[in-house]
Design an enzyme around this catalytic site. Structure first.
Site, PDB file in Angstrom:
ATOM      1  CG  ASP A 197      61.151  45.016  51.987  1.00 23.59           C
ATOM      2  OD1 ASP A 197      60.894  45.884  51.121  1.00 23.59           O
ATOM      3  OD2 ASP A 197      60.904  43.924  51.825  1.00 23.59           O
ATOM      4  CG  ASP A 205      61.271  41.653  45.231  1.00 14.79           C
ATOM      5  OD1 ASP A 205      62.400  41.927  45.914  1.00 14.79           O
ATOM      6  OD2 ASP A 205      60.038  42.027  45.698  1.00 14.79           O
TER       7      ASP A 205
END
Ligand code: DGJ
Length: 719
Positions: free
Chosen positions: A468, A538
């Site tokens: 990430d 997301d």
């Protein structure tokens, strides 16, 4: 293949559909053609037309530089359009004069320190500026199987004085028309990569990132299209950078009748010092031509990335079918909660459990812990081992989340090495998600990251890593660089990242890596060189995902998009969509689940094996097939993707209805890309139709019965 015609001094890069041609003219490289396949004719006559409008303020050369369609435009001598390279000499001179010296045809070379496509044939042209002591190697690479042409260049200081590079783009070319549209992908967090189309006018149009990442705001992708070009027809030229840091792509319509297109590393805050003997290598740009619309452009990009960019071992391999605990628990988990998810997943067809953020340091929310890559044994008694063992006992593999480039001010790492966080002297560094970015331009920082992450990977049985990156860089400054080299920061950050990826990702070939950046904020071809797939967004709401996955597919293959089923109401949009829809949309990528399987209603849990089986039935098409976008979720009431196997023996169609319009609705969905003479059987109903019927009459779904956000799927096999 790549050839050189000595008589006309013309280079041809071509396959059976496309020609890219340029010649040596007056010691410059004159762009002639990038388009449909043409004969090897002398294209001199183009030059007369271009030169005829020579403007009176031009110096009198054989052809006004401002009219030359140039493969390597530089500043000086009268080309007033956007240059590809600009450099300043020690004496302050900006005028560059690069002339052709030699060329050779070689196997595609790797670009030092940078990701790039592989397996092509390369034309290397050497250009020299004898006055300033600069040599430029231009690479033109042909991937003959797909028709993609790539470009990059290496700029060398072969003189004895310092050269300051002010602009080092990867490519430039002048298309012989001035009536094109530009298509780009804009977005934001949880709303990445929406296609936007605009007519080009005289002047310069551009997209860029100044964030030291490719960003969710504007992707390093641009297509130019004829005004009438559609998804299925018309001419389209696509350009994409194999690059993950600040970039710029532009299209310029000057008053010469051309459209100049170019780009590469952003010139924002950029300056790179080349001492005598040093060189700078630009990122690679991938260029695609289609005379069958935007859809064909995308298919050429997809094939090129699957065949020549994404790690070979994984490009077409079955992907882990994961359950990820992020939306299930966020930071609020302990060993028992994870055990419950693992236990409930066992036997469903889900094959990998991924433990997301929060397993390390003191990390109970996003305020602390990043940088301390040591298991939080207070939260996870016994460490990771019991969780990994539990996965293995239940027949699952294990994956782990990292954010290696970051540090929280509240962490042991920051307390020990505050100077490792990017900051500019005297300023309080801006926080993003309560964190700082580590200075990857520094070798000591990179070594630390490689060491701690390797330790975890080598001491645990980890099959999968989610990598990430949750904030942008706001200060382009490094304590490790002298004042005059601060302009190198943004590109050096990318080189540092690629160095870590090379050591960690390529150094652990058995571990499957997924990229991620606050969702899809670094979804680019540079990262795809290391990570076979990237978390697309997301936003896991199926309606939003149909838009995001549609936009992303303009350039990147479905297999590169990680797509998960989550719960409703959606955590991001609060929208409720049917469970089947969420699965059908998530199946148009590397699928998985992002929910608490242990708390799913029994009837939803019971459906997972069938959903997984459905996915496996179409997985090969997701990984290897051709994508036809039949309906766009932006302007129509529907989203529709059709996936066709390369041998045209199998086809899968997913249709989603968006908002229902009451009454007066009928939908005919002609398919594309099938064998017209073959008979195809619907695997669910046994109904048989010819390819020609499916492609002309099409499917005619009973959409009157569909509610908002319902999906329908069809799967046909050639009989
Ligand atoms: C952003 C990612 O996109 C999410 O999937 C999740 O991993 C969080 N970060 C964790 O902090």
């Amino acid at each position: 293949m790549i050839t050189f015609d000595r008589n006309s001094q013309t280079f041809y890069l071509e396959n059976d559909r496309m020609t890219y041609a340029f010649d040596i003219f007056d010691e410059s490289l004159e762009h002639l053609w990038f388009g449909a396949k043409i004969g090897h004719d002398d294209l001199n006559y183009l030059r007369g037309v271009r030169g005829s409008g020579c403007d009176a303020q031009q110096p009198d050369k054989k052809l006004c530089p401002n009219f030359l369609a140039n493969e390597l435009p530089v500043y000086g001598q009268g080309d007033f359009r956007e240059p590809m390279l600009t450099y300043r000499t020690e004496g302050g001179d900006l005028c560059a004069e690069l002339h052709y010296t030699s060329h050779r045809i070689i196997a595609q070379p790797a670009l030092p320190g940078l990701p790039s496509t592989r397996g092509g044939e390369t034309l290397e042209v050497t250009m020299n500026d004898d006055i300033n002591g600069v040599e430029v190697l231009l690479y033109f690479t042909l991937h003959a199987d797909t028709g993609a042409v790539t470009r990059a260049c290496r700029i060398r200081n072969v003189g004895s004085h310092t050269i300051r590079l002010l602009r080092a783009h990867s490519f430039s070319l002048d298309l012989p028309r001035n009536d094109l549209d530009a298509i780009s992908l804009y977005g934001a967090w949880a709303n990445e990569r929406t296609p936007e189309r605009t007519p080009l006018h005289h002047g310069v149009w551009s997209v860029d990132s100044k964030r030291v990442s490719s960003s969710s705001q504007l992707n390093p992708f641009v297509a130019l299209a004829t005004r009438e070009a559609t998804e299925t027809s018309g001419e389209v030229w696509g350009f994409n950078l194999v690059y993950s840091s600040s970039f710029r792509l532009f299209a310029e319509v000057p008053t010469t009748g051309h459209t100049r297109v170019g780009g590469g590393v952003s010139e924002f805050c950029f300056e790179w010092i080349l001492e005598s003997g040093e060189e700078f290598c630009t990122p690679e740009a991938v260029m695609v031509y289609s005379d069958r619309g935007i859809g064909e452009m995308s298919r050429i990009f997809h094939d090129t990335y699957r065949e020549h960019l994404i790690p070979e071992r994984y490009a077409k391999a079955k992907r882990p079918l994961v359950v990820n605990n992020w939306e299930a628990t966020y930071f609020d988990f302990d060993r028992d909660k994870l055990f419950a998810i693992i236990d409930a997943s066992a036997g469903t067809g889900i094959d990998t459990f991924v433990l997301d953020d929060g397993w390390f340091g003191v990390r109970n929310d996003d305020h602390s812990g990043l940088g301390d890559w040591f298991v939080n044994t207070e939260k996870l008694q016994g460490g990771l081992k019991p969780i990994i063992d539990r996965c293995h006992e239940r027949g699952l593999k294990f994956g782990l989340w990292f954010e290696p480039e970051m540090v929280n001010p509240d962490s042991d790492l920051y307390r020990a090495h505050p100077d490792w966080a990017i900051h500019s002297p005297g300023h309080v560094p801006a926080e993003g998600r309560n964190q700082y970015v580590l200075d990857l331009t520094r070798a000591d920082v990179r070594d630390y990251i490689v060491r701690v992450v390797s330790d975890i990977l080598e001491n645990h049985e980890i099959d999968y890593v989610k990598w990430d990156y949750n904030r942008n860089i706001t200060e382009v400054f490094s304590e490790g660089l002298p004042a005059e080299r601060q302009g190198e920061f943004a590109h050096r950050y990318a080189l540092g990242l690629y160095d870590i990826c090379r050591r960690l990702v390529l150094g652990h070939p058995d571990v499957f890596f997924e990229g991620c950046a606050s969702g899809g904020a670094r979804f680019d071809a540079g990262m795809l060189y290391y990570f076979p797939q990237i978390w697309t967004s997301d936003d896991t709401d199926a309606a939003m995902r149909s838009r995001i996955q549609y936009g992303t597919s303009l350039c990147y293959p479905l297999s590169a998009m990680s797509c998960h089923v989550s719960v409703c109401p959606s955590h991001q949009t609060k929208r409720t969509t049917p469970y089947k829809t969420r699965a059908d949309i998530a199946h148009l990528g590397a699928t998985g689940y992002e929910l608490d399987v242990s708390r799913l209603p029994a009837e939803e849990l019971a459906q997972i094996p069938a959903q997984v089986a459905d996915y496996h039935a179409m997985e090969k098409l997701v990984l290897e097939g051709d994508l036809y976008r039949l309906a766009a979720p932006f302007d129509a009431g529907y989203f529709c993707f059709e996936l066709v196997s390369k041998d045209r023996s199998e086809v899968h169609v997913t249709l989603m209805r968006l908002l229902k319009i009451f009454n007066c609705e009928a939908l005919y969905l002609p398919l594309q890309g099938l064998d017209p003479d073959a008979l195809y059987e619907n695997t669910a109903t046994g109904e048989r139709l010819h390819g020609s019927t499916l492609m002309h009459v099409g499917l005619n779904p009973a959409i009157g019965n569909m509610r908002d956000f319902d999906t329908l799927t069809w799967h046909f096999k050639r009989v």
